[in-house]
Write an enzyme that holds these catalytic residues in place. Structure first.
Site, mmCIF file in Angstrom:
data_model
loop_
_atom_site.group_PDB
_atom_site.id
_atom_site.type_symbol
_atom_site.label_atom_id
_atom_site.label_comp_id
_atom_site.label_asym_id
_atom_site.label_seq_id
_atom_site.Cartn_x
_atom_site.Cartn_y
_atom_site.Cartn_z
ATOM 1 C CE1 TYR A 153 20.178 -23.775 -21.510
ATOM 2 C CE2 TYR A 153 19.364 -21.982 -22.881
ATOM 3 C CZ TYR A 153 20.058 -22.426 -21.778
ATOM 4 O OH TYR A 153 20.629 -21.509 -20.915
ATOM 5 C CD GLU A 171 25.158 -17.885 -21.279
ATOM 6 O OE1 GLU A 171 25.460 -17.120 -22.229
ATOM 7 O OE2 GLU A 171 24.054 -18.449 -21.205
ATOM 8 C CD1 TRP A 224 21.580 -21.274 -26.165
ATOM 9 C CD2 TRP A 224 23.589 -20.757 -25.346
ATOM 10 N NE1 TRP A 224 21.727 -21.912 -24.946
ATOM 11 C CE2 TRP A 224 22.950 -21.613 -24.421
ATOM 12 C CE3 TRP A 224 24.884 -20.303 -25.043
ATOM 13 C CZ2 TRP A 224 23.533 -22.026 -23.234
ATOM 14 C CZ3 TRP A 224 25.464 -20.720 -23.849
ATOM 15 C CH2 TRP A 224 24.799 -21.560 -22.961
#
Length: 196
Positions: free
Chosen positions: A20, A42, A50
């Site tokens: 990512y 988010e 995350w």
């Protein structure tokens, strides 16, 4: 002799994090579907790592109609119950309900501005802001721009869009390039084109 790994920001630890970081984080996004996906992810991340969200990303895509806001906006209470039982996503009722109401608000923004992209990028003058952070300690949790974006999104009925979430969203969508200066992606990410 094996090739030396590139120097990158300190936060990516897992294989998914690294992929990512290297391919998406900080790359300008102008596709409304992907903008809706990242806004949802988010918001889902609030209070979680995350890495957890990245592991569940495919599950989110399946659960939320590949982040097609017009389809998600039509989800019903029955869909909420189905999603609360779905282990492939974060089963937090308020986050699930906010994704549906955010899809409706997203469509209204598209109607008003022609695209969510046009609306979003106005908050930073239409081009990425490339910062020169030396370490992650130098990266703020929010900015004047994320404060303004959060305030406007909340006024338009969006949920899970506090300033800290908005700043992370701005990083994810390439509005802000916070790759540290020693990272091989610093400045390069903001010049790349989104691939997804």
């Amino acid at each position: 002799m094996p090739a030396q790994a590139p120097t990158r920001c300190d936060w990516p630890r897992t294989e998914l994090d690294i992929e990512y970081h290297d391919r998406e984080w900080g790359v300008p996004v102008h596709d409304d579907r992907l903008l809706f996906e990242l806004l949802t992810l988010e918001g889902a991340q609030a209070g979680l790592s995350w890495s957890t969200i990245l592991k569940k990303r495919d599950g989110y895509r399946k659960a939320f109609a590949n982040f097609d806001p017009s389809r998600v906006a039509r989800f019903t209470a029955k869909d909420v119950e189905r999603l609360v039982a779905d282990p492939s996503i974060v089963r937090h009722r308020q986050k699930i309900e906010s994704t549906i109401s955010n899809a409706r608000a997203f469509l209204e923004v598209q109607k008003s501005f022609g695209s969510f992209d046009t609306y979003l990028w106005q908050f930073i003058g239409g081009k990425p802001k490339v910062n020169s952070r030396r370490s992650l300690r130098d990266v703020p949790p929010r900015s004047a721009e994320s404060d303004a974006l959060s305030k406007d999104l909340l006024a338009r009925g969006f949920k899970f869009v506090g300033s800290t979430i908005c700043y992370a969203y701005m990083q994810a969508t390439g509005m802000v390039d916070d790759h540290v200066v020693s990272c091989f992606r610093h400045d390069a990410a903001s010049k790349a084109k989104a691939t997804k």
